[in-house]
Design a protein around this motif. Structure first.
Motif, PDB file in Angstrom:
ATOM      1  N   ARG A 357       0.837  -1.206   0.000  1.00 23.56           N
ATOM      2  CA  ARG A 357       0.000   0.000   0.000  1.00 23.56           C
ATOM      3  C   ARG A 357       0.867   1.250   0.000  1.00 23.56           C
ATOM      4  O   ARG A 357       0.594   2.209  -0.728  1.00 23.56           O
ATOM      5  N   THR A 358       1.937   1.228   0.791  1.00 30.40           N
ATOM      6  CA  THR A 358       2.849   2.368   0.828  1.00 30.40           C
ATOM      7  C   THR A 358       3.504   2.577  -0.532  1.00 30.40           C
ATOM      8  O   THR A 358       3.602   3.709  -1.026  1.00 30.40           O
ATOM      9  N   ASN A 361       1.036   4.019  -2.948  1.00 29.17           N
ATOM     10  CA  ASN A 361       0.702   5.397  -2.596  1.00 29.17           C
ATOM     11  C   ASN A 361       1.820   6.367  -2.946  1.00 29.17           C
ATOM     12  O   ASN A 361       1.570   7.533  -3.265  1.00 29.17           O
ATOM     13  N   TYR A 421       4.840  13.005   1.649  1.00 25.16           N
ATOM     14  CA  TYR A 421       3.953  12.388   2.634  1.00 25.16           C
ATOM     15  C   TYR A 421       2.988  11.445   1.936  1.00 25.16           C
ATOM     16  O   TYR A 421       2.313  11.813   0.969  1.00 25.16           O
ATOM     17  N   VAL A 422       2.921  10.209   2.427  1.00 23.05           N
ATOM     18  CA  VAL A 422       1.982   9.229   1.877  1.00 23.05           C
ATOM     19  C   VAL A 422       1.351   8.444   3.022  1.00 23.05           C
ATOM     20  O   VAL A 422       1.900   8.363   4.126  1.00 23.05           O
ATOM     21  N   GLN A 423       0.206   7.879   2.718  1.00 22.90           N
ATOM     22  CA  GLN A 423      -0.461   7.022   3.694  1.00 22.90           C
ATOM     23  C   GLN A 423       0.184   5.638   3.659  1.00 22.90           C
ATOM     24  O   GLN A 423       0.291   5.017   2.616  1.00 22.90           O
ATOM     25  N   GLU A 425       0.824   1.608   5.600  1.00 21.36           N
ATOM     26  CA  GLU A 425       0.010   0.563   6.216  1.00 21.36           C
ATOM     27  C   GLU A 425      -0.475   1.027   7.586  1.00 21.36           C
ATOM     28  O   GLU A 425       0.291   1.599   8.366  1.00 21.36           O
ATOM     29  N   GLY A 427      -2.844   3.292   7.887  1.00 25.16           N
ATOM     30  CA  GLY A 427      -3.578   4.532   7.665  1.00 25.16           C
ATOM     31  C   GLY A 427      -2.846   5.791   8.051  1.00 25.16           C
ATOM     32  O   GLY A 427      -3.295   6.893   7.739  1.00 25.16           O
ATOM     33  N   GLU A 428      -1.704   5.677   8.729  1.00 22.68           N
ATOM     34  CA  GLU A 428      -0.955   6.855   9.150  1.00 22.68           C
ATOM     35  C   GLU A 428      -0.245   7.494   7.961  1.00 22.68           C
ATOM     36  O   GLU A 428       0.174   6.813   7.022  1.00 22.68           O
ATOM     37  N   TYR A 429      -0.101   8.826   8.001  1.00 21.40           N
ATOM     38  CA  TYR A 429       0.659   9.541   6.975  1.00 21.40           C
ATOM     39  C   TYR A 429       2.076   9.805   7.490  1.00 21.40           C
ATOM     40  O   TYR A 429       2.266  10.326   8.595  1.00 21.40           O
ATOM     41  N   LYS A 430       3.058   9.432   6.668  1.00 24.76           N
ATOM     42  CA  LYS A 430       4.456   9.648   7.043  1.00 24.76           C
ATOM     43  C   LYS A 430       5.238  10.101   5.821  1.00 24.76           C
ATOM     44  O   LYS A 430       4.887   9.745   4.692  1.00 24.76           O
TER      45      LYS A 430
END
Length: 526
Positions: A357-358, A361, A421-423, A425, A427-430
């Protein structure tokens, strides 16, 4: 689009012929995009591909297919091997100018078509795209019938995709074809239909020929229907009824005209070399290149190899002459820095990663940056493509305006501070940053500040800099200190690579250096 240091070294060591062999090696197509997070599609589990899966009643599958396709496309650009294939694919995306096809399965298909056949015969490409479900939908070919022939695709086939228009020389006569040719071509192209586009039925999106709607000159409502005869520009050729292969007969006649090869060679030149085609370039480059293409059965890879291997291609006047498009701009940062390999976030290396997912994204975020800079590969502004490749006299200058320039500057600031910045695994944005220290470690003499600056110039810029510019860049690494201080700092880092008191200031200086480098006017040039 953004060569890595090792790729440059291999090219300079191997020589031109071997490098061209590598650039034009048959491409390996990337695996299809997958469902990277969506749990509500009963037909496609997370981690599985959706490219042949149907729509679902009451479920908006576009919520994941839209970002999946875009993230997949960009990640494959970042991770792409050192071949001409992705750059050539982008050429065809622009050439055919499709937009708002909307069914993401069809969009995936035409990207793969360009990847698979981009270097093959131009005539074969035209045959395939003419009956491709995305093109049939985009230019209304799937509604065209002997009762109401639709002229949209017929017009673009002649005006943009093949022989092109030329100056108007009479009423309805454009040098290379006439309005009557468009009407005749529209009749020839009738009968093709799409299947399973936007459908809930299982199976891939495709197209088929329906002879009941094809103009075979037996329309009962028009017993005096004229033969399908083209104008003098095509030797007054008559296309006889030939069912599902009749469109190929039309295309074959178009490709018999010398101007068809010249037209596509001009486009290749403007895309790969320079926008300014002088009379000298027309005579000494375009005309012989078109003759070469015709003699080689319209093979695009062979023709492009001939161009890239020519003395003209290495002339200083066409080195770094035009402004990078948004993809070239971002990839010329991301690829040399090896993308996100240092974070183990490479789609090529981790197709089944727990962090998929990361990874997707990240690609989707960069797709958004390029789209904001007026380059959405799935929604081109017109069927003619982007203005940079056809609109005289500005051409490539269309990529830079007050808004797009500010966007490029902001993206450089973001990349050289914390990253994008991406969402991830959970759901957090980092922020996902680039491997600055890892890049410098790959350089030939990383402990020598002068060598570091020079090698970065060689990698990232098309031409040498003025000595004052060189010194300004070097100062970003030194911050007013002597050259030997860089050597001391670098050796301290090698001795204690995990010590934040050493790595943090060193990384900040490296980021400051690249912030200055990527902000230079020269870095915008391809």
């Amino acid at each position: 689009m953004g060569p890595k240091r090792q790729e440059i070294l291999e090219a300079s060591t191997s020589g031109l012929s071997a490098t061209l062999d590598k650039l034009f090696a048959p491409p390996a197509l990337p695996p299809p995009p997958i469902n990277h997070f969506f749990t509500q599609d009963p037909n496609v589990a997370v981690g599985k591909t959706w490219v042949n899966s149907p729509y679902v009643a009451g479920v908006d599958v576009g919520k994941y297919r839209y970002p999946s396709l875009r993230g997949w496309y960009v990640n494959n650009l970042i991770d792409s091997p050192c071949t001409i294939n992705e750059r050539l694919t982008l050429f065809w995306i622009n050439h055919f100018g499709m937009a708002e096809v909307s069914d993401h399965r069809a969009e995936y298909q035409y990207i793969q078509l360009f990847r698979e056949f981009g270097g093959a015969s131009f005539q074969t490409m035209i045959e395939k795209i003419t009956v491709h479900p995305a093109m049939l939908y985009f230019l209304n070919g799937d509604w065209s019938s002997k009762y109401e022939p639709n002229e949209n695709y017929a017009r673009e086939l002649l005006e943009l995709f093949t022989i092109q228009k030329g100056p108007q020389i009479g009423e309805g006569d454009y040098t290379n074809y006439t309005e009557q040719d468009i009407r005749t071509a529209a009749r020839i192209l009738t009968g093709w239909r799409t299947r399973r586009l936007f459908s809930r039925d299982s199976g891939p999106v495709d197209s088929f020929f329906n002879d009941q709607t094809h103009d075979d000159e037996t329309d009962p409502r028009n017993p005096n229907l004229e033969p399908k005869q083209l104008s003098r520009h095509f030797g007054n050729a008559v296309i006889v009824s030939n069912g599902a292969d009749e469109y190929k007969d039309l295309i074959a006649i178009i490709f018999q005209q010398p101007e068809t090869a010249r037209a596509i060679c001009r486009e290749l030149y403007r895309y790969f070399v320079y926008s300014d085609i002088t009379s000298e370039v027309e005579d000494t480059v375009i005309t012989p290149l078109a003759q070469f293409m015709t003699a080689n059965n319209f093979n695009v890879a062979a023709t492009l190899r001939e161009l890239l291997g020519s003395k003209h291609f290495y002339d200083i006047n066409v080195r770094g002459p035009f402004i990078k498009n948004p993809y070239e701009y971002y990839l010329s940062i991301l690829r040399p820095l090896h993308g996100f390999e240092h974070l183990d976030l490479s789609l090529a290396n981790n197709p089944n990663s727990s962090q998929i997912r990361t990874i997707y994204n990240i690609g989707t975020a960069y797709f958004g940056w390029a789209s904001s800079a007026d380059m959405d590969v799935f929604t081109l502004p017109t069927v003619a493509g982007w203005k940079a490749y056809y609109q005289a006299p500005n051409y490539y200058r269309n990529w830079i305006g007050s808004a797009s320039l500010q966007l490029r500057r902001k993206s450089v600031r973001d990349l050289t501070y914390q990253g994008i910045y991406v969402q991830i695994e959970g759901g957090e944005y980092k922020p996902r940053g680039l491997g600055w220290l890892e890049f410098v470690e790959r350089l030939t003499i990383p402990e020598d500040v002068i060598e570091v600056v020079q090698e970065c110039i060689d990698i990232f810029l098309p031409r040498e800099l003025h000595p004052d510019q060189f010194d300004a860049l070097k100062n970003e690494l030194l911050r007013g200190q002597q050259d030997r201080e860089w050597t001391i700092q670098w050796n301290s880092y090698l001795a204690s690579p995990s010590n934040p008191d050493i790595t943090r200031p060193l990384t900040n200086n490296i980021k400051s250096f690249f912030r200055a480098l990527f902000s230079m006017a020269e870095f915008h040039l391809q």
